[in-house]
Design a protein around this motif. Sequence first.
Motif, PDB file in Angstrom:
ATOM      1  N   ASP A  44       6.927  -6.567 -57.165  1.00  0.00           N
ATOM      2  CA  ASP A  44       7.579  -7.513 -56.251  1.00  0.00           C
ATOM      3  C   ASP A  44       7.872  -8.606 -57.150  1.00  0.00           C
ATOM      4  O   ASP A  44       9.190  -9.134 -55.974  1.00  0.00           O
ATOM      5  CB  ASP A  44       6.163  -8.357 -55.505  1.00  0.00           C
ATOM      6  CG  ASP A  44       5.536  -9.533 -57.052  1.00  0.00           C
ATOM      7  OD1 ASP A  44       5.308  -8.456 -57.918  1.00  0.00           O
ATOM      8  OD2 ASP A  44       5.223 -10.557 -56.549  1.00  0.00           O
ATOM      9  N   LEU A  45       8.695  -8.208 -58.080  1.00  0.00           N
ATOM     10  CA  LEU A  45       9.486  -9.477 -58.402  1.00  0.00           C
ATOM     11  C   LEU A  45      11.361  -7.805 -59.247  1.00  0.00           C
ATOM     12  O   LEU A  45      11.904  -8.459 -60.201  1.00  0.00           O
ATOM     13  CB  LEU A  45       9.088  -9.871 -59.903  1.00  0.00           C
ATOM     14  CG  LEU A  45       7.944 -10.638 -59.515  1.00  0.00           C
ATOM     15  CD1 LEU A  45       7.595 -10.938 -61.096  1.00  0.00           C
ATOM     16  CD2 LEU A  45       8.389 -12.434 -59.031  1.00  0.00           C
ATOM     17  N   THR A  46      11.030  -7.071 -58.312  1.00  0.00           N
ATOM     18  CA  THR A  46      12.784  -5.918 -59.360  1.00  0.00           C
ATOM     19  C   THR A  46      13.859  -7.012 -58.292  1.00  0.00           C
ATOM     20  O   THR A  46      14.662  -6.302 -58.582  1.00  0.00           O
ATOM     21  CB  THR A  46      12.328  -5.321 -58.808  1.00  0.00           C
ATOM     22  OG1 THR A  46      11.675  -4.563 -56.955  1.00  0.00           O
ATOM     23  CG2 THR A  46      11.169  -4.094 -58.990  1.00  0.00           C
ATOM     24  N   LEU A 288      -8.189 -14.898 -50.398  1.00  0.00           N
ATOM     25  CA  LEU A 288      -8.461 -15.460 -52.304  1.00  0.00           C
ATOM     26  C   LEU A 288      -7.010 -14.778 -53.653  1.00  0.00           C
ATOM     27  O   LEU A 288      -7.744 -15.409 -54.693  1.00  0.00           O
ATOM     28  CB  LEU A 288      -9.278 -13.683 -52.496  1.00  0.00           C
ATOM     29  CG  LEU A 288     -10.353 -13.968 -52.827  1.00  0.00           C
ATOM     30  CD1 LEU A 288     -11.235 -15.175 -53.593  1.00  0.00           C
ATOM     31  CD2 LEU A 288     -10.821 -12.878 -53.691  1.00  0.00           C
ATOM     32  N   VAL A 289      -6.576 -13.487 -53.266  1.00  0.00           N
ATOM     33  CA  VAL A 289      -5.433 -13.908 -54.288  1.00  0.00           C
ATOM     34  C   VAL A 289      -4.761 -14.659 -54.935  1.00  0.00           C
ATOM     35  O   VAL A 289      -4.040 -15.188 -55.503  1.00  0.00           O
ATOM     36  CB  VAL A 289      -4.681 -11.760 -54.277  1.00  0.00           C
ATOM     37  CG1 VAL A 289      -4.191 -11.287 -55.408  1.00  0.00           C
ATOM     38  CG2 VAL A 289      -6.161 -10.497 -54.044  1.00  0.00           C
ATOM     39  N   LEU A 295      -0.850 -14.989 -56.946  1.00  0.00           N
ATOM     40  CA  LEU A 295      -0.251 -13.762 -55.933  1.00  0.00           C
ATOM     41  C   LEU A 295      -0.276 -13.169 -54.639  1.00  0.00           C
ATOM     42  O   LEU A 295      -1.207 -13.311 -53.983  1.00  0.00           O
ATOM     43  CB  LEU A 295      -1.013 -12.522 -56.933  1.00  0.00           C
ATOM     44  CG  LEU A 295      -0.255 -11.010 -57.256  1.00  0.00           C
ATOM     45  CD1 LEU A 295       1.469 -11.081 -57.759  1.00  0.00           C
ATOM     46  CD2 LEU A 295      -1.105 -10.497 -57.321  1.00  0.00           C
ATOM     47  N   VAL A 296       0.760 -13.102 -54.031  1.00  0.00           N
ATOM     48  CA  VAL A 296       1.114 -13.043 -52.698  1.00  0.00           C
ATOM     49  C   VAL A 296       1.342 -11.365 -52.178  1.00  0.00           C
ATOM     50  O   VAL A 296       2.225 -10.960 -52.489  1.00  0.00           O
ATOM     51  CB  VAL A 296       1.955 -13.400 -51.739  1.00  0.00           C
ATOM     52  CG1 VAL A 296       2.138 -13.423 -49.832  1.00  0.00           C
ATOM     53  CG2 VAL A 296       2.599 -15.242 -52.451  1.00  0.00           C
TER      54      VAL A 296
END
Length: 344
Positions: A44-46, A288-289, A295-296
Amino acid sequence: MSNTNQINYPARNRYAQTPSPIQPLDRLTEALGISARIWVKRDDLTGCYLSGNKVRKLEFLVAEAQAMGANTLITSGGVQSNHARATALIAAQEGMRCHLLLRGDAPADNDGNLLLDRLAGAEISFFPSHSFEANVARYFSDCAARYAAEGNLAYTIPTGGSNGTGLWGYIGCADEMHQQLRSLGVTLDRIVCATGSGGTQAGLTLGAALCGLSAPVTGIAVCDSSEWFNRKVKADWQAWAQQYGALAEKNCKDAGVELAKLSVHTLDEYIGPGYARAGQEIFETIKLVARTEGLVLDPVYTGKAFYGMLQQLQQGHWAGEKNVLFVHTGGLFGVFPQRSEFVF
């Protein structure tokens, strides 16, 4: 930890911010009382707006399009397709035209990924969901013919960028992941990813074999059956081998890999009501996460796959496994159109 094999790649453009980090989710693991340690590969961080797994595939797809002299990209997906959004933005970045063939009715509001498609200047055509798969080949050919009549050469990219060319993106991710895990001194027991068009699962499975990463890859389906994905992954491998010929053969020979002997692992128990539709348990998992790890996840892909992974671990299906890695394939912009489903 097994040895690393050197993988040889075709031409690519560089869009993804890599290597994306690998992080443990220890607070979540402790909160749930899970014996295995959960790790996450942060794809998700690309990038920021070029985030997620599709960017890796487009590095090879767009390079191929440009080598052919194409000035237009045509691709397909759902109305909130992460792949369509990434394609539209990369096309703008490269000075190319982009036409999106989207499955579903045009929504009243431009939200999430669709808003970014519009901002990038993509031309968009909407088609009925119920007949989309049966007619998508014709939609592609008609659209490409229209651009050809105007003097433009269009390059067509299948849904999710999932074909022989797109496979290189997650072959490369597996290669990158293996190098990182060696540095961390971590031996994985399993790799888990969401699977929606099969390309990420196919690339990861093949890439793991080519680079010597021994952990099996489990795809958790967000649509379609495990049988469909198992056939699709194998078809993608064959398309890759046929398309790349000597290059594919050398990589397989150097790694001692026989495509016919590779296994495909897919779970289809967590699809829920259907593609892009999720039950309340998925939205609760996302909350929860986010609250334990910051973290989404999203309700279309990663939320379902992460929920499925937790169920497998909590129910003892992967008993004895010490390190499980979840590949976060992005999807942040898909959260916003389903904001009303979250209960706070």
